[in-house]
Scaffold this motif. Sequence first.
Motif, PDB file in Angstrom:
ATOM      1  N   VAL A 167      10.903   3.585  24.484  1.00  0.00           N
ATOM      2  CA  VAL A 167       9.535   3.475  23.893  1.00  0.00           C
ATOM      3  C   VAL A 167       8.737   4.867  23.820  1.00  0.00           C
ATOM      4  O   VAL A 167       8.808   5.394  25.218  1.00  0.00           O
ATOM      5  N   ALA A 168       8.384   5.079  23.054  1.00  0.00           N
ATOM      6  CA  ALA A 168       7.296   6.571  23.079  1.00  0.00           C
ATOM      7  C   ALA A 168       6.108   6.085  23.849  1.00  0.00           C
ATOM      8  O   ALA A 168       5.033   5.370  23.505  1.00  0.00           O
ATOM      9  N   SER A 169       6.204   6.488  25.222  1.00  0.00           N
ATOM     10  CA  SER A 169       4.988   5.971  26.260  1.00  0.00           C
ATOM     11  C   SER A 169       4.415   7.026  26.858  1.00  0.00           C
ATOM     12  O   SER A 169       3.782   6.826  27.930  1.00  0.00           O
TER      13      SER A 169
ATOM     14  N   LEU B  73      17.454  -1.741  26.559  1.00  0.00           N
ATOM     15  CA  LEU B  73      18.122  -2.490  25.684  1.00  0.00           C
ATOM     16  C   LEU B  73      17.223  -3.686  25.274  1.00  0.00           C
ATOM     17  O   LEU B  73      17.132  -4.123  24.025  1.00  0.00           O
ATOM     18  N   ARG B  74      16.219  -4.293  26.218  1.00  0.00           N
ATOM     19  CA  ARG B  74      15.468  -5.164  26.018  1.00  0.00           C
ATOM     20  C   ARG B  74      14.220  -4.755  24.956  1.00  0.00           C
ATOM     21  O   ARG B  74      13.573  -5.500  24.050  1.00  0.00           O
ATOM     22  N   ASN B  75      13.815  -3.373  25.035  1.00  0.00           N
ATOM     23  CA  ASN B  75      13.130  -2.548  24.021  1.00  0.00           C
ATOM     24  C   ASN B  75      13.781  -2.474  22.685  1.00  0.00           C
ATOM     25  O   ASN B  75      12.990  -2.451  21.654  1.00  0.00           O
ATOM     26  N   GLY B  76      15.076  -2.554  22.555  1.00  0.00           N
ATOM     27  CA  GLY B  76      15.959  -2.468  21.352  1.00  0.00           C
ATOM     28  C   GLY B  76      16.216  -3.785  20.731  1.00  0.00           C
ATOM     29  O   GLY B  76      16.299  -3.673  19.468  1.00  0.00           O
TER      30      GLY B  76
ATOM     31  N   SER C 162      15.469  -6.130  15.454  1.00  0.00           N
ATOM     32  CA  SER C 162      15.463  -4.726  16.035  1.00  0.00           C
ATOM     33  C   SER C 162      13.985  -4.585  16.756  1.00  0.00           C
ATOM     34  O   SER C 162      12.971  -5.018  16.151  1.00  0.00           O
ATOM     35  N   GLY C 163      14.004  -4.086  18.029  1.00  0.00           N
ATOM     36  CA  GLY C 163      12.478  -3.888  18.594  1.00  0.00           C
ATOM     37  C   GLY C 163      12.134  -2.349  18.345  1.00  0.00           C
ATOM     38  O   GLY C 163      11.174  -1.969  18.926  1.00  0.00           O
ATOM     39  N   THR C 164      13.088  -1.581  17.832  1.00  0.00           N
ATOM     40  CA  THR C 164      12.626  -0.211  17.711  1.00  0.00           C
ATOM     41  C   THR C 164      12.832   0.172  16.280  1.00  0.00           C
ATOM     42  O   THR C 164      13.548  -0.329  15.221  1.00  0.00           O
ATOM     43  N   ASP C 165      11.915   1.162  15.752  1.00  0.00           N
ATOM     44  CA  ASP C 165      12.059   1.762  14.457  1.00  0.00           C
ATOM     45  C   ASP C 165      12.446   3.181  14.294  1.00  0.00           C
ATOM     46  O   ASP C 165      12.294   3.779  13.375  1.00  0.00           O
ATOM     47  N   GLY C 166      13.317   3.309  15.465  1.00  0.00           N
ATOM     48  CA  GLY C 166      13.591   4.801  15.681  1.00  0.00           C
ATOM     49  C   GLY C 166      14.984   5.023  15.158  1.00  0.00           C
ATOM     50  O   GLY C 166      15.269   6.170  15.033  1.00  0.00           O
TER      51      GLY C 166
END
Length: 585
Positions: free
Chosen positions: A249-251, A363-366, A390-394
Amino acid sequence: MTVGDDDDLLSGGGTGLTETVEGKKKEETIRRTANAEHEKLFLESKYPSANTCATCHPGQYEQWSVSQHAYAQLSPIYMAMQTTINMKTSATNGDFCIRCHNPVGMNIGESLYVSNLKRNPTSREGITCVACHRVSRNYGKISGRFALEEGDVFSPVYGPKGGEELKRVLNTPEEYRVSQSKDDPGRSIHTEAKPFFALTKPGFCGTCHDVTLFNGFKLEEAFAEYKRSPAAKRGETCQDCHMGKVQGVASGYDYGPAAIVGDVPTRNRKLTNHMFAGPDYSIIHPGIFPHNVEAAEFKTLAEWLQFNVGAGWGTDKFEDNVKDGYKFPEAWSSIDDRYDGREILDTQFERLEKARQARLQVLRNGFKLSDITIVDNTSRALKFSVDVSSGTDGHGVPTGFDAERLIFLQVTVKDSKGNTVYVSGDRDPNGDVRDAHSLYVHNGELKLDKDLFSLQSKFVVRLLRGGEREQVLAVNTSTDVLPLVRPERRATTIYGRPRGARKHKQNLEPGASRTATYAVPAENLKPGERYSISVKLISQMVPVNLIAAIQGAGFDYGMSPAGIARKVVQGSSVLWTRKASVVLK
């Protein structure tokens, strides 16, 4: 000399011949050790080890030491796979795989196949410090073919900021006692840090994380997926998500000293995390991974492999009850060494646990899993669904080597007495899910799991008569007596892919979602019965069938295929679990 005297000498009872043989063995051991140390020092003058960098960068070293970058060359699965591919292609695949996993080894001309036990320490560190911080040119998407700047620890390094803080350290001898040459006393330090803007850009990651084979086959597309993503349009980088405070995550970034010289920290600045968590995990002896300065100084890799972790060596429980006559390897014959070894391993286990938590985090963020939706629970039907998102749009998930990443749903339905009435996503005795690559399904011993939800992409190859079929390793070889990798004769841009093979992608695009729907067979149901539903989203770094496909090449460290398979399955992670209870009307 009598025959009896001669017999005594030959049997070892005398002194002459035995002492001569033992003396020669000791001399040979000393010679080999000396040669190994000389070779180590020689390479250290060209490509310093991460253990050297750890002196002033302990925080970065600890993060990196358990990272997938640090594991890249040590993985016995990767080693066997790249050897298998070269076996199938008469070595015409060359260093295509290993040059990304081991840039130092390939820059010094190491063998593609030699065991990690015999490689130079810097080489087996894989994507080590100098693999990124001794790159001075922006290569772009080249599948890992790049040169590293040679030089000892005093030579320049390349970083995102340049060398202003380094200059201050060098010009403050009363605060930082450092040495700027091998002839000076003090702590050895690189004397120049040159700015290299590419380190901060996603394209630097794309050097290895977009892999296109020389026949045009797109093996990995992590960078290409990112370039088309909403995250890229927002200006978020690979580094923002994978080197920040939170994995995936971008954090934002931590803030602190980039180096600690002696006990004196440098000035605070933005810090990047070097753990690089992902779907892989170590299956090798904890004495040799994570990388550990103390472990490397204490015993060799071969000696660590002799340390019996499971038996409890170096613990009070074992040592207080060890039986007389218990035979230890010479390297571990001392009880003090065993206790010291166990103390090092305790640190290793702590680092491995940190890596496991970081892996779960990314993985849980993804991947996201919705609650269970009951679609139908009438007397003749029990249908339910769940959404995997999907938890990411990267980039897509999974990404990278997605044809060997196993992400699947394990679904179990039980009645009120605990009897299983339905299952999907269960494993065969080898540890594989029941897909087309399960040997038990292939042999007709188990039924194909037609309801299996899996995000594993599959390699598909074209047959001579025009059909296609899935294949574990899609090696596009010729049908000649001498097999070789055969490049395409026409531009693959005309077709969009090589004609002989393709990848059937199953991963989720950035921000996408997919619904899995299940129906329990009516003959297994009873009206009025209460049923419990369990759905687990599971991640496993590779399927067991890959191990079966590459076992002919043998595995490093003397590991067996069955042993590797067990560790792969044991290391799999349950990312999310959802439960529901329903009464059949």
